[in-house]
Design a protein around this motif. Structure first.
Motif: not given
Length: 787
Positions: A657-686
């Protein structure tokens, strides 16, 4: 007359107590008692010395004005003493003053004698010395003979001219006046102190004194102080008018502020009328006053009348009823509100303050009790200003006996016996929650607690909620006590025969109430939401929820993060709303009300401005991904185009991803490995899709009518409106999309000010907020509503 030992002892006690108060007031700027208490002590000593002249000595407080000042500033000796004023506390004492003036001047008709009248500002008396029109020195009053040099601090006040305007001023001119803090400035200063967890000031006078005696002038410069002149001292090399009021007008022409309320009246009748008129407007003024100063207007008559040891014979201060008094805190009782909040209430020995007898005062919460350090049995200072609820502002610790009792929150509800739990403050951010103890304690009994049920019903039927006319507090208390009503829905099950059993109800009043309850079944959605009594949801927030979400069902389903996209709803309030709507008991109450025939009016689709308004990058930002700010969220949105691919991405793909820093990438990966966060994101989009707020939703074209030209603006109403009531003006502003607030801030768009506008108007002027009179407001309303 011989001097009884008990009298001498009492006089010595009074002198010692007065001197201690002088020290705390003049030297430490930490007054320990209100002025009314000090005045009583001083009068008691004067009375004793009047009866026993042998008591009078050069060191008696009655023979001088106060103590010498602190040594933190250079001393200034006043060329002419800055003496104080005698006080009148009743009309009889005011009448006696006028009679003494008449007798000493040998006047046959005192009704023609002119008196200059000025509000007695509650601040700090100062002297300003001008030489050749330039400010060369400013000094405090101090003990009346010696004060403190505060020139550098006073130079920071914009209301003090560093050079006099115009021409014709004397070569040396001493201007005397009061430096005070307007109420709006005082409230703002204390708000800042509370936000910084610093000690707040007790009252505006205390704040003004503390601000002036800062060794760093830059601190004074940041304080909202004003100067208002009330007399002159030394005048050399020039002449001034021969009347006091005219002299002040001349000072005003030279750039010095005078009080706009100053008047010249004739005789005792004129003084009485001015006192009565201003006393009715006291609480509407932008500043604190504690009385009226009356002065013989002609200076030649002032000179003829002369002085006593500490005060002029030609002036007097007619005091208003004290706004602060000392009394004893007998006990603290705990009341239960409609949300279960347990509130401490002080039970006081009755005391006359602010024009009424006060026996109760608010203590807010346990944190306030801890801040004050108050205990049952303490002597306390109680303040009441106008219609403000009396409150304890200070403990007189010097008068403690050691028998005082600490105050503790009860473990069980004093009404229903249920457990009392302390609220928790949950701070959410960057994927983390921080939990801390809140200031509120709550009974967990909810509507099974009679106190909560009673208060909830009182709120439910109130005018701005369901507006059920004829159902007052006493009737609700009877219904609850007799178990005739156990929830708001039970009101709609009552029959005319039920009302006939209540005290004060006959056939006609019972029929009227039955019809009023029936009529309330047709209710606007905003009123119904407000009537539910959701914590932290007032009338304005209820209206915002109703107008933006459009239906009760969406409100019941809305996720906290979605609610934060609505105007003026932060995350904490959003969680309060969501928790209320998710609660099984509350859902049952709402279902029961709808089953009883409540028909919600004005339900509609989601607001047009919200349709399709939430883009993918806005969704990602709201999900609080550590290290991902606006630029990173926009980069993700451009690269993936949808949420689901992001949720299934791995680290190698994110690295592309252009202009996406290593710090941001690490933060997002931690979220993606957290089932509660993923469920919140899916519920909110729905939910965005279901509500029509998703970026793929095509907004409807605006139709005619329903225009909201004031959307996003905050307005404030103050003073008395003549063409509309305040409620009517508020309703029309709300319909145009404005938020109507009760306080003025830097975010306020405009203030509508009618006659009697007070501190809100002053703060608006101070902040440069636009101020409209009612005539201009009505013209603009007509333009907006016709567009």
């Amino acid at each position: 007359m011989s001097l009884p030992e008990s009298v001498a002892t009492r006089a010595e006690q009074l002198r010692a107590e007065i001197e201690q108060h002088n020290y705390r007031y003049y030297v430490l700027d930490q007054p320990s008692v209100p002025d009314s208490e000090y005045d009583r002590l001083f009068q008691a000593l004067q009375q004793l010395e009047s009866e026993y002249p042998a008591l009078i000595g050069p060191d008696s407080p009655t023979q001088r004005v106060g103590r010498k000042p602190d040594t933190g500033f250079a001393e200034v000796t006043h060329e002419q003493p800055m003496l104080s004023l005698d006080n009148a506390f009743s009309d009889d004492e005011m009448q006696a003053f006028v009679r003494r003036v008449q007798e000493r001047l040998g006047l046959a008709d005192v009704d023609r004698l002119a008196f200059a009248c000025e509000p007695k500002l509650d601040g700090l008396a100062v002297s300003l010395m001008y030489e050749q029109g330039r400010l060369v020195r400013a000094a405090t009053r101090g003990d009346g003979y010696t004060g403190e040099d505060i020139t550098l601090n006073v130079r920071t006040l914009k209301s003090v001219p560093l050079r006099l305007l115009g021409t014709g001023w004397p070569e040396r001119l001493e201007v005397r006046g009061e430096i005070y803090m307007p109420r709006a400035g005082f409230e703002f200063l204390n708000e800042q102190a509370r936000a910084a967890d610093e000690k707040t000031f007790v009252n505006p006078r205390n704040a003004a004194a503390g601000s002036l005696r800062q060794l760093d002038p830059s601190v004074t410069a940041r304080r909202p102080l004003e100067f208002c002149c009330y007399s002159t001292g030394v005048v050399e090399g020039g002449e001034l008018p021969a009347e006091h009021a005219a002299r002040l007008q001349r000072l005003n022409e030279w750039g010095l502020k005078i009080n706009a309320e100053m008047r010249v009246v004739q005789g005792l009748v004129g003084c009485r009328e001015y006192y009565a008129e201003l006393s009715t407007r006291r609480d509407q003024l932008a500043y604190d006053i504690d009385g009226i100063v009356f002065k013989v207007d002609r200076l030649d008559l002032q000179e003829q009348l002369g002085f006593v040891s500490r005060a002029p014979r030609w002036a007097i201060a007619h005091k208003f009823p004290a706004q602060e008094e000392v009394t004893r805190l007998k006990a603290v009782e705990f009341q239960v509100g409609r949300t279960g909040a347990i509130t401490p209430v002080a039970r006081l020995e009755p005391v006359f303050v602010g024009g009424v007898t006060v026996s109760n005062a608010t203590l807010h919460n346990m944190d306030e009790i801890a801040r004050l350090g108050v205990r049952a049995g303490d002597e306390v200072i109680v303040r009441r200003a106008g219609d403000v609820i009396p409150q304890i502002v200070q403990v007189v610790e010097a008068r403690r006996s050691g028998n005082e009792v600490e105050i503790h929150i009860p473990e069980h509800c004093p009404v229903c016996g249920s457990d009392v739990e302390r609220s928790q403050l949950v701070k959410r951010g960057k994927g983390r929650e921080t939990v801390s103890a809140g200031a509120i304690y709550r009974c967990v009994g909810r509507l099974s607690c009679r106190a909560q049920l009673t208060q909830a019903l009182i709120h439910f039927v109130s005018r701005k909620a369901m507006d059920i006319d004829g159902l007052g507090e006493k009737s609700i208390e009877q219904l609850v006590e007799r178990d005739m009503v156990k929830s708001p829905a039970d009101l709609y099950r009552l029959q005319i025969e039920d009302f006939l059993t209540l005290d004060g109800f006959a056939q006609l009043s019972s029929e009227n109430l039955y019809n009023a309850i029936a009529a309330s079944r047709q209710v606007e959605l905003a009123r119904f939401v407000y009537a539910l009594g959701i914590p932290e949801v007032g009338e304005g927030t209820a209206r915002a929820l109703a107008s933006r979400l459009g239906s009760l069902q969406r409100l019941r389903e809305a996720e906290p993060l979605l609610l934060t996209w609505l105007p003026d709803i932060g995350l904490e309030v959003a969680h309060e709303i969501h928790n209320f709507m998710a609660d099984t008991h509350n859902r049952q109450v709402m279902d029961d009300l709808l089953a009883q025939g409540i028909q919600l009016q004005n339900e509609a689709g989601i607001a047009v401005e919200l349709q399709g308004s939430i883009s993918l990058d806005r969704l990602l930002l709201r999900l609080d991904i550590p290290g991902v700010a606006r630029t990173g969220a926009q980069a993700l949105a451009r690269f993936f185009g949808a949420l689901e691919p992001i949720l299934s991405a791995d680290e190698s793909l994110l690295a592309e991803v252009p202009k996406f820093s290593k710090k941001a990438r690490e933060g997002l990966m931690r979220c993606l490995q957290t089932p509660e966060w993923v469920a919140t994101a899916q519920t909110l989009e729905a939910q965005l899709l279901a509500f029509g707020m998703h970026w793929t939703f095509e907004p409807e074209a605006p139709t005619g009518g329903g225009s909201q030209p004031l959307l996003g603006q905050t307005w404030v109403l103050t003073g008395t409106l003549e063409q509309l009531t305040r409620d009517q003006a508020k309703e029309r502003l709300l319909a145009l999309g404005a938020k109507v607030s009760g306080s003025v801030s830097g975010k306020t768009h405009a203030v509508v000010a009618g006659p009697g506008a007070g501190s809100k108007l002053s703060k608006a002027e101070q902040l440069g907020v636009e101020v409209l009179d009612e005539a201009t407001f009505m013209v603009r309303l007509a333009d907006w509503e016709s567009s």
